[in-house]
Design a protein around this motif. Structure first.
Motif, short mmCIF file in Angstrom:
data_model
loop_
_atom_site.label_atom_id
_atom_site.label_comp_id
_atom_site.label_asym_id
_atom_site.label_seq_id
_atom_site.Cartn_x
_atom_site.Cartn_y
_atom_site.Cartn_z
N ALA A 157 0.83 -1.21 0.00
CA ALA A 157 0.00 0.00 0.00
C ALA A 157 0.87 1.26 0.00
O ALA A 157 0.53 2.26 -0.65
CB ALA A 157 -0.93 -0.01 1.21
N ASN A 162 0.13 0.64 11.09
CA ASN A 162 0.19 1.98 10.49
C ASN A 162 0.93 1.97 9.16
O ASN A 162 0.56 2.69 8.22
CB ASN A 162 0.84 2.96 11.45
CG ASN A 162 -0.05 3.31 12.63
OD1 ASN A 162 -1.28 3.31 12.50
ND2 ASN A 162 0.55 3.62 13.77
N GLU A 173 1.22 -0.66 7.10
CA GLU A 173 0.45 -1.43 6.11
C GLU A 173 -0.83 -0.73 5.69
O GLU A 173 -1.42 -1.09 4.66
CB GLU A 173 0.15 -2.82 6.66
CG GLU A 173 1.41 -3.66 6.86
CD GLU A 173 1.12 -5.05 7.39
OE1 GLU A 173 -0.04 -5.28 7.83
OE2 GLU A 173 2.03 -5.91 7.37
N ASN A 174 -1.26 0.27 6.45
CA ASN A 174 -2.46 1.05 6.11
C ASN A 174 -2.09 2.53 6.15
O ASN A 174 -2.46 3.25 7.09
CB ASN A 174 -3.59 0.76 7.09
CG ASN A 174 -3.99 -0.71 7.08
OD1 ASN A 174 -4.77 -1.14 6.23
ND2 ASN A 174 -3.46 -1.48 8.02
N ARG A 217 -4.16 5.68 7.29
CA ARG A 217 -4.32 6.05 8.71
C ARG A 217 -3.47 7.26 9.08
O ARG A 217 -3.80 8.02 9.99
CB ARG A 217 -3.93 4.88 9.60
CG ARG A 217 -4.85 3.68 9.58
CD ARG A 217 -4.37 2.69 10.62
NE ARG A 217 -5.19 1.49 10.69
CZ ARG A 217 -5.02 0.53 11.59
NH1 ARG A 217 -4.04 0.64 12.49
NH2 ARG A 217 -5.81 -0.53 11.60
#
Length: 469
Positions: A277, A459, A461-462, A465
């Motif tokens: 990501a 945090n 990996e996404n 956020r």
């Protein structure tokens, strides 16, 4: 009577000239909290130049970086007492003199204490005692009260190998140490045909019994085996070595790393993060001409995680734990002079783009040796990234008084088994990155460190956020 008065006035005026113009002292300042000595890299003013308050006088290499010294007085630079290239100048040493505007700077009075307590101006050698016998080298004897010259290991090896006497040579090393370069210079003079004052001690016969003085000269040095030193202009022998002088930064790094590893109970924990990501978002930003690196995302994710878990944003002062209000991330930057950690302050409040700009600017200043003290002193958490060198994973040494440092490895492709929407398993390739946390067990226990890594992984990996914090 008038002639007598004129002669008296002239005598008084001449005496006044002999006294010279009183000077304003320029002393070696403390440009960092841990600085004990510094090197004069370059003078930015010449003798005779006008100096105002705040003007840059010279560049000084501290234990952290090359810092510009600004003048706290105004006047004319009358005398430079410590030249460019001078090494290991102690704090408080007199390095220059100013005079007030309008005074004769060429007649500045040099203080009696103008000697620099540093390696660039070693004290004059004391008068040598009566010359000893040539057959026994007293200067190389390790007897109380008889050693007049402090020798480096390499210098001692050269002197004893070639039977040289260092007593008539002024040492140039730090604190009056007779260095390898001094010994090589002495050896070159001998090889040019100049008579040597000292010959190697050779026993006249195998069965000969040495005198007490000779026995002392032979057995007084229980030295460890030292490889032979290389000689300029000659082929290198097997096992030779070359001494490389350490910069102030290198010496401080060595000291702090030793203190860290011997006084801080390091604990380690690692996690693999999927950064697909992050890489996708980075490409999308690049389309809008926003250039950010993976490391910028790591800095932002770490800052956000510290904001979510303030118990990790701490330092240890030797007796108590201090929770810091500001999240200041120290980023490790490798330079020719050694490793230095400039700080991105209040990183949790900055966006990715701002972090990227700050990191780039600080890294350039660090490599150019232009960091200001406030740009590298302090910090609450450190990050060291060796991914650009192809390193998959490593452990880093904590930078005290901080409690943690994050070691970041390279992105690497890896196949993983995943389930689709129907529950069927299949192989997919993902980009993984290993992060390893080194934590101070006195303030961040294993459970807290594990939770920190778990939150950091989520945090990273996404990355969407990160925009919410």
């Amino acid at each position: 009577m008038a002639a007598s008065l004129w002669l008296s006035w002239r005598h008084l005026h001449g005496t006044r000239e002999l006294l010279g113009t009183p000077g304003i002292k320029v002393l070696m300042p403390a440009l960092s909290p841990t600085m004990e000595e510094g090197n004069i890299v370059k003078w930015l003013k010449k003798e005779g130049d006008t100096v105002n308050v705040g003007d840059a006088l010279c560049e000084i290499e501290t234990d952290k970086a090359v810092v510009t010294m600004e003048s706290s007085d105004e006047g004319v630079l009358a005398k430079i007492l410590v030249e460019e290239g001078s090494k290991n100048v102690r704090l408080g040493s007199l390095i220059g003199l100013l005079v007030e505007e309008g005074q004769d700077w060429k007649q500045v009075e040099i203080p009696a204490d103008a000697g620099v307590p540093s390696s660039v101006a070693p004290p004059a050698p004391a008068p040598a005692p009566a010359a000893p016998s040539v057959s026994a080298p007293p200067k190389l004897q390790h007897q109380p009260g008889t050693m007049q010259v402090r020798l480096s290991p390499a210098a001692r090896n050269i002197l004893e190998t070639h039977g040289l006497d260092p007593s008539n040579v002024t040492p140039t090393g730090p604190r009056g140490i007779f260095t390898k370069e001094d010994a090589l210079k002495l050896l070159q003079e001998k090889q040019k045909g100049k008579p040597s004052e000292l010959k190697p001690v050779v026993s006249p016969a195998p069965a000969a019994v040495p005198s007490p003085s000779q026995a002392t000269a032979v057995t007084s040095y229980p030295r460890p085996a030292i490889p032979p030193v290389s000689t300029p202009g000659q082929p290198a022998a097997l096992g030779t070595f070359t001494e490389i002088p350490a910069s102030n930064i290198r010496r401080v790094i060595a000291k702090r790393l030793t203190e860290s590893k011997t006084t801080i109970p390091h604990a380690y924990a690692a996690a693999d993060c999927v950064i697909d990501a992050v890489l996708k978002l980075r490409k999308e930003l690049a389309k809008d001409d926003i250039k950010v690196s993976v490391n910028d995302f790591i800095i932002k994710a770490t800052a956000v995680t510290l904001k979510q878990m303030p118990d990790v944003n701490v330092t240890w002062d030797g007796e108590a734990c201090r929770r810091l209000q500001s999240i200041d991330i120290s980023i490790a930057v490798a330079t020719d002079r050694g490793l230095i950690t400039p700080i991105i302050k209040d990183a949790a409040a900055k966006g990715i783009k701002e972090i990227a700009a700050s990191a780039k600017a600080l890294a350039k200043k660090a490599r150019d040796g232009k960091l200001l003290p406030e740009e590298y002193q302090g910090g609450s958490f450190s990050i060291s990234n060796l991914g650009m060198f192809g390193i998959s994973g490593f452990t880093a040494v904590i930078n005290p008084p901080q409690a943690c440092i994050l070691a970041v490895g390279r992105a690497r492709p890896e196949l993983r088994i995943v389930e689709d929407e129907e529950g069927n398993e299949k192989l997919e390739q993902h980009q993984l990155m290993t992060v390893t946390l080194s934590s101070d067990g006195r303030v961040v226990d294993d459970e807290l460190a594990s939770k920190f890594l778990e939150t950091l992984k989520a945090n990273i990996e996404n990355p969407m956020r990160l925009a919410l914090n």
